[in-house]
Scaffold this motif. Structure first.
Motif, PDB file in Angstrom:
ATOM      1  N   GLY A   1     147.555 -18.537  26.997  1.00  0.00           N
ATOM      2  CA  GLY A   1     146.362 -17.735  26.708  1.00  0.00           C
ATOM      3  C   GLY A   1     145.123 -18.355  27.311  1.00  0.00           C
ATOM      4  O   GLY A   1     145.010 -19.582  27.392  1.00  0.00           O
ATOM      5  N   ILE A   2     144.215 -17.504  27.748  1.00  0.00           N
ATOM      6  CA  ILE A   2     142.936 -17.958  28.305  1.00  0.00           C
ATOM      7  C   ILE A   2     141.811 -17.211  27.575  1.00  0.00           C
ATOM      8  O   ILE A   2     141.851 -15.984  27.473  1.00  0.00           O
ATOM      9  CB  ILE A   2     142.832 -17.655  29.820  1.00  0.00           C
ATOM     10  CG1 ILE A   2     144.012 -18.266  30.590  1.00  0.00           C
ATOM     11  CG2 ILE A   2     141.496 -18.161  30.374  1.00  0.00           C
ATOM     12  CD1 ILE A   2     143.968 -19.755  30.710  1.00  0.00           C
ATOM     13  N   ASP A   3     140.845 -17.959  27.058  1.00  0.00           N
ATOM     14  CA  ASP A   3     139.665 -17.341  26.440  1.00  0.00           C
ATOM     15  C   ASP A   3     138.457 -17.622  27.316  1.00  0.00           C
ATOM     16  O   ASP A   3     138.139 -18.780  27.579  1.00  0.00           O
ATOM     17  CB  ASP A   3     139.361 -17.955  25.063  1.00  0.00           C
ATOM     18  CG  ASP A   3     140.419 -17.629  24.025  1.00  0.00           C
ATOM     19  OD1 ASP A   3     141.456 -17.084  24.412  1.00  0.00           O
ATOM     20  OD2 ASP A   3     140.192 -17.925  22.848  1.00  0.00           O
ATOM     21  N   GLY A   4     137.773 -16.593  27.752  1.00  0.00           N
ATOM     22  CA  GLY A   4     136.488 -16.764  28.414  1.00  0.00           C
ATOM     23  C   GLY A   4     135.398 -16.346  27.435  1.00  0.00           C
ATOM     24  O   GLY A   4     135.381 -15.204  26.970  1.00  0.00           O
ATOM     25  N   ILE A   5     134.522 -17.274  27.078  1.00  0.00           N
ATOM     26  CA  ILE A   5     133.541 -17.027  26.014  1.00  0.00           C
ATOM     27  C   ILE A   5     132.144 -17.243  26.566  1.00  0.00           C
ATOM     28  O   ILE A   5     131.879 -18.255  27.229  1.00  0.00           O
ATOM     29  CB  ILE A   5     133.766 -17.998  24.828  1.00  0.00           C
ATOM     30  CG1 ILE A   5     135.244 -18.017  24.418  1.00  0.00           C
ATOM     31  CG2 ILE A   5     132.892 -17.632  23.632  1.00  0.00           C
ATOM     32  CD1 ILE A   5     135.620 -19.217  23.583  1.00  0.00           C
ATOM     33  N   THR A   6     131.245 -16.304  26.274  1.00  0.00           N
ATOM     34  CA  THR A   6     129.857 -16.475  26.695  1.00  0.00           C
ATOM     35  C   THR A   6     128.941 -15.746  25.718  1.00  0.00           C
ATOM     36  O   THR A   6     129.386 -14.876  24.975  1.00  0.00           O
ATOM     37  CB  THR A   6     129.639 -15.933  28.121  1.00  0.00           C
ATOM     38  OG1 THR A   6     128.311 -16.250  28.542  1.00  0.00           O
ATOM     39  CG2 THR A   6     129.822 -14.427  28.170  1.00  0.00           C
ATOM     40  N   GLY A   7     127.667 -16.121  25.675  1.00  0.00           N
ATOM     41  CA  GLY A   7     126.724 -15.448  24.797  1.00  0.00           C
ATOM     42  C   GLY A   7     125.854 -16.408  24.035  1.00  0.00           C
ATOM     43  O   GLY A   7     125.577 -17.512  24.515  1.00  0.00           O
ATOM     44  N   ALA A   8     125.406 -15.968  22.857  1.00  0.00           N
ATOM     45  CA  ALA A   8     124.491 -16.773  22.050  1.00  0.00           C
ATOM     46  C   ALA A   8     125.000 -16.867  20.622  1.00  0.00           C
ATOM     47  O   ALA A   8     125.524 -15.898  20.074  1.00  0.00           O
ATOM     48  CB  ALA A   8     123.094 -16.155  22.062  1.00  0.00           C
ATOM     49  N   SER A   9     124.830 -18.050  20.024  1.00  0.00           N
ATOM     50  CA  SER A   9     125.312 -18.304  18.672  1.00  0.00           C
ATOM     51  C   SER A   9     124.145 -18.797  17.810  1.00  0.00           C
ATOM     52  O   SER A   9     123.294 -19.555  18.295  1.00  0.00           O
ATOM     53  CB  SER A   9     126.420 -19.360  18.738  1.00  0.00           C
ATOM     54  OG  SER A   9     126.863 -19.702  17.457  1.00  0.00           O
ATOM     55  N   PRO A  10     124.086 -18.397  16.518  1.00  0.00           N
ATOM     56  CA  PRO A  10     123.002 -18.879  15.655  1.00  0.00           C
ATOM     57  C   PRO A  10     123.024 -20.410  15.553  1.00  0.00           C
ATOM     58  O   PRO A  10     124.089 -21.012  15.419  1.00  0.00           O
ATOM     59  CB  PRO A  10     123.310 -18.240  14.300  1.00  0.00           C
ATOM     60  CG  PRO A  10     124.178 -17.078  14.599  1.00  0.00           C
ATOM     61  CD  PRO A  10     124.972 -17.459  15.808  1.00  0.00           C
ATOM     62  N   THR A  11     121.842 -21.013  15.586  1.00  0.00           N
ATOM     63  CA  THR A  11     121.782 -22.479  15.492  1.00  0.00           C
ATOM     64  C   THR A  11     121.873 -22.951  14.049  1.00  0.00           C
ATOM     65  O   THR A  11     122.173 -24.125  13.802  1.00  0.00           O
ATOM     66  CB  THR A  11     120.447 -22.990  16.065  1.00  0.00           C
ATOM     67  OG1 THR A  11     119.374 -22.466  15.266  1.00  0.00           O
ATOM     68  CG2 THR A  11     120.263 -22.552  17.510  1.00  0.00           C
ATOM     69  N   GLY A  12     121.591 -22.056  13.105  1.00  0.00           N
ATOM     70  CA  GLY A  12     121.499 -22.439  11.696  1.00  0.00           C
ATOM     71  C   GLY A  12     120.056 -22.561  11.248  1.00  0.00           C
ATOM     72  O   GLY A  12     119.768 -22.659  10.051  1.00  0.00           O
ATOM     73  N   ALA A  13     119.117 -22.551  12.215  1.00  0.00           N
ATOM     74  CA  ALA A  13     117.691 -22.676  11.883  1.00  0.00           C
ATOM     75  C   ALA A  13     117.143 -21.353  11.344  1.00  0.00           C
ATOM     76  O   ALA A  13     117.748 -20.294  11.507  1.00  0.00           O
ATOM     77  CB  ALA A  13     116.907 -23.092  13.123  1.00  0.00           C
ATOM     78  N   LEU A  14     115.971 -21.431  10.694  1.00  0.00           N
ATOM     79  CA  LEU A  14     115.336 -20.265  10.089  1.00  0.00           C
ATOM     80  C   LEU A  14     114.395 -19.581  11.076  1.00  0.00           C
ATOM     81  O   LEU A  14     113.933 -20.213  12.041  1.00  0.00           O
ATOM     82  CB  LEU A  14     114.537 -20.707   8.865  1.00  0.00           C
ATOM     83  CG  LEU A  14     115.354 -21.252   7.688  1.00  0.00           C
ATOM     84  CD1 LEU A  14     114.429 -21.924   6.678  1.00  0.00           C
ATOM     85  CD2 LEU A  14     116.143 -20.130   7.033  1.00  0.00           C
ATOM     86  N   PRO A  15     114.069 -18.286  10.818  1.00  0.00           N
ATOM     87  CA  PRO A  15     113.037 -17.624  11.627  1.00  0.00           C
ATOM     88  C   PRO A  15     111.737 -18.432  11.557  1.00  0.00           C
ATOM     89  O   PRO A  15     111.353 -18.928  10.495  1.00  0.00           O
ATOM     90  CB  PRO A  15     112.882 -16.258  10.949  1.00  0.00           C
ATOM     91  CG  PRO A  15     114.158 -16.031  10.237  1.00  0.00           C
ATOM     92  CD  PRO A  15     114.639 -17.378   9.796  1.00  0.00           C
ATOM     93  N   SER A  16     111.058 -18.539  12.683  1.00  0.00           N
ATOM     94  CA  SER A  16     109.924 -19.460  12.757  1.00  0.00           C
ATOM     95  C   SER A  16     108.580 -18.831  12.419  1.00  0.00           C
ATOM     96  O   SER A  16     107.612 -19.533  12.166  1.00  0.00           O
ATOM     97  CB  SER A  16     109.845 -20.025  14.169  1.00  0.00           C
ATOM     98  OG  SER A  16     109.554 -18.976  15.069  1.00  0.00           O
ATOM     99  N   GLY A  17     108.521 -17.498  12.438  1.00  0.00           N
ATOM    100  CA  GLY A  17     107.224 -16.844  12.271  1.00  0.00           C
ATOM    101  C   GLY A  17     106.444 -16.796  13.579  1.00  0.00           C
ATOM    102  O   GLY A  17     105.350 -16.265  13.647  1.00  0.00           O
ATOM    103  N   LYS A  18     107.010 -17.344  14.619  1.00  0.00           N
ATOM    104  CA  LYS A  18     106.402 -17.302  15.958  1.00  0.00           C
ATOM    105  C   LYS A  18     107.534 -17.389  16.989  1.00  0.00           C
ATOM    106  O   LYS A  18     108.676 -17.691  16.644  1.00  0.00           O
ATOM    107  CB  LYS A  18     105.428 -18.455  16.150  1.00  0.00           C
ATOM    108  CG  LYS A  18     106.031 -19.813  15.849  1.00  0.00           C
ATOM    109  CD  LYS A  18     104.982 -20.890  15.822  1.00  0.00           C
ATOM    110  CE  LYS A  18     105.604 -22.229  15.413  1.00  0.00           C
ATOM    111  NZ  LYS A  18     104.617 -23.288  15.267  1.00  0.00           N
ATOM    112  N   VAL A  19     107.225 -17.129  18.220  1.00  0.00           N
ATOM    113  CA  VAL A  19     108.250 -17.184  19.262  1.00  0.00           C
ATOM    114  C   VAL A  19     108.784 -18.615  19.372  1.00  0.00           C
ATOM    115  O   VAL A  19     108.020 -19.579  19.421  1.00  0.00           O
ATOM    116  CB  VAL A  19     107.672 -16.729  20.614  1.00  0.00           C
ATOM    117  CG1 VAL A  19     108.714 -16.896  21.717  1.00  0.00           C
ATOM    118  CG2 VAL A  19     107.224 -15.280  20.523  1.00  0.00           C
ATOM    119  N   THR A  20     110.128 -18.754  19.378  1.00  0.00           N
ATOM    120  CA  THR A  20     110.765 -20.069  19.385  1.00  0.00           C
ATOM    121  C   THR A  20     111.603 -20.243  20.639  1.00  0.00           C
ATOM    122  O   THR A  20     112.306 -19.325  21.052  1.00  0.00           O
ATOM    123  CB  THR A  20     111.690 -20.221  18.160  1.00  0.00           C
ATOM    124  OG1 THR A  20     110.930 -19.967  16.988  1.00  0.00           O
ATOM    125  CG2 THR A  20     112.276 -21.625  18.087  1.00  0.00           C
TER     126      THR A  20
END
Lengths: 429, 76
Positions: free
Chosen positions: A88-107
């Motif tokens: 089996g071969i898995d090709g994985i790409t994208g974005a994953s949550p870091t665990g951090a909270l929303p910042s209230g500003k652009v992060t």
């Protein structure tokens, strides 16, 4: 096989079925000549060779995408033994949550491997990644007499920052005039994690490298099962299983936010999980043959010493259309409680606990899965084809108790929508 | 403790019912035509089942139930 003539409802599906067949013909036209030339086979025919192929396309809304082709070849020897190998071969790409909270500003977040991700003020911060995972599995089945069968297996997989090596054995004994089967099995895996940039010290800002040495994890699994023929149409089963994990169980790329009194994040800390985990589960299953259709039911109760408890209900219904063609709707519902050390984040100045994570997969979580499979044969191609589409919705605790200030106005666990398309092909010769 | 006790009772009851089932004894070998069909397995398509388990393992906090094979993954 006792199959009825196609029903009126089945006839109404003909147009859709024809289109799916056409699509499948295009999709599988490149299969090896040996497969096309070979005859169709089923398990009861016990063909000397069998090829199973599966291809998965998986996508999360605004997050991860996966493509996963798998091929498995099985050879049955004249003495009843069989050997199979799966790649089996898995090709994985994208974005994953870091665990951090929303910042209230652009992060802006820069991952250890240098990828940069920008998040809006009310968004859960994510970090981009990509990886390729290759896996190989082998099984060797040895029947002893007509009532006993042993299966030995091995596994190896490797990705950019993770490696897994394992072996397993399973033994099945038919008893009571072959109306019951007792199954006992066990497995051992040694996994190694070697995070990009090294393993960071827990509860630090991520710049302190604890070690660049690989981190090990040993996983021992056991299972005892009993299946039973109840009537000519009903088969039931129950499994009890457990897993013991020991070693590095922390997610190396996840962090937690530290917030001020108004709820605005002022820093992030790496997470820390216990170095042992004991899991147990009980699974009950039933298969019931109606006039032609088949109903599959299962329920799993799971619990572990991280205090996660879960219920899983799975229902599938195979509706026969005739001539080895069928529709199969699928519904699955999963609900889990949160791990005892799962938290939304830290208040600035508060004492740090022994363990903590903000990984939503260890929080209060529900998953609803809806799917539909179509299985069929092609006139000019032997073997069985399947195409399945599934939709998964994950939702959890959006406004956890204890959240501070501005964080109360944000959804800290926004729902996640996932779509997948799986194509399968099996042939024996 | 309550969960463990409940699970123990369920398992004992299931085992007793399974091993003493009179109905099952009436299913003679020549009556097993339906049960012999590949679709009468708990998982008729094991490869699809394995793909599903991999997805659930990577997206949820639970795992296991019906298998001891398969390997670990950095996805969880």
């Amino acid at each position: 096989m006792q199959l009825s003539e196609p029903t009126t409802a089945a006839a109404a599906d003909t147009r859709v079925a024809r289109r799916l067949r056409t699509a499948a013909a295009v999709l599988f036209a490149s299969l090896p000549a040996i497969a096309r030339a070979a005859d169709s086979g089923t398990a009861s025919d016990a063909p000397a060779n069998q090829l199973d192929f599966s291809g998965l396309l998986y996508g999360e809304a605004s997050r991860v995408a996966v493509i996963e082709p798998i091929a498995k070849l099985t050879h049955r020897f004249a003495n009843g033994q069989s050997l199979s190998g799966q790649l089996g071969i898995d090709g994985i790409t994208g974005a994953s949550p870091t665990g951090a909270l929303p910042s209230g500003k652009v992060t802006t977040v820069t991952s250890a491997s240098g990828n940069v991700t920008t998040s809006a003020a009310d968004q859960i911060p994510t970090t981009k990644f990509n990886d390729i995972r290759a896996s190989f599995d082998a099984d060797y089945a040895v029947p002893v007499g007509t009532l006993f069968k042993s299966t030995l297996g091995g596994h190896f997989s490797r990705e950019k920052d993770y490696q897994s090596t394992g072996a397993n054995a399973q033994f099945a004994l038919d008893v009571l005039q072959r109306l019951s089967t007792i199954t006992v099995g066990g497995g051992f895996n040694h996994d190694t994690s070697f995070p990009t940039g090294g393993t960071h010290a827990p509860f630090t800002d991520g710049t302190t490298v604890l070690t660049t040495d690989p981190q090990g994890k040993d996983v021992t699994t056991w299972m005892v099962g009993l299946s039973r023929v109840v009537t000519r149409r009903l088969l039931v089963g129950a499994n009890v299983s457990g897993t013991n994990e020991k070693g590095y169980l922390t997610e190396p790329y996840k962090v937690l936010s530290v917030v001020d009194t108004d709820g605005y994040p002022v820093s992030t800390l790496t997470e820390k999980r216990p170095d042992t985990r004991t899991r147990k589960s009980v699974l009950g299953s039933a298969v019931y043959h109606l006039a032609d259709d088949v109903l599959y039911l299962s329920y799993r109760r799971y619990w572990d010493d991280w205090d996660i408890r879960s219920h899983t209900i799975d229902v599938r219904y195979r509706h026969e259309l005739g001539a080895d063609t069928w529709w199969e709707p699928h519904v699955r519902y999963y609900a889990q409680s949160e791990a005892r050390f799962h938290t939304w984040g830290f208040a600035q100045g508060a004492a740090l606990p022994q363990y903590a994570t903000s990984d939503y997969r260890l929080g209060k979580l529900n998953t609803l899965t809806l799917g539909l499979m179509y299985g069929f044969h092609l006139l000019d191609y032997p073997g069985t084809f399947t195409i399945r589409g599934e939709y998964m919705s994950q939702f959890g605790e959006t406004h956890p108790e204890g959240a501070v200030g501005v964080q109360k106005s944000y959804s800290l666990m926004p729902g996640l929508s996932i779509g997948s398309l799986t194509a399968g092909y099996s042939i024996g010769w | 403790m309550k969960t463990r006790r409940a699970v123990g009772v369920i398992l004992l009851a299931a085992a007793a019912a399974s091993l003493s089932s009179c109905a099952a004894m009436s299913v003679k070998p020549w009556d097993r035509d339906l049960l012999a069909q590949p679709k009468m397995r708990f998982q008729p398509l094991p490869m699809v089942h394995a793909v599903d388990n991999h997805i659930y393992f990577s997206k949820e906090g639970s795992m296991g139930g019906d298998d001891v094979s398969g390997g670990g993954c950095g996805c969880n």
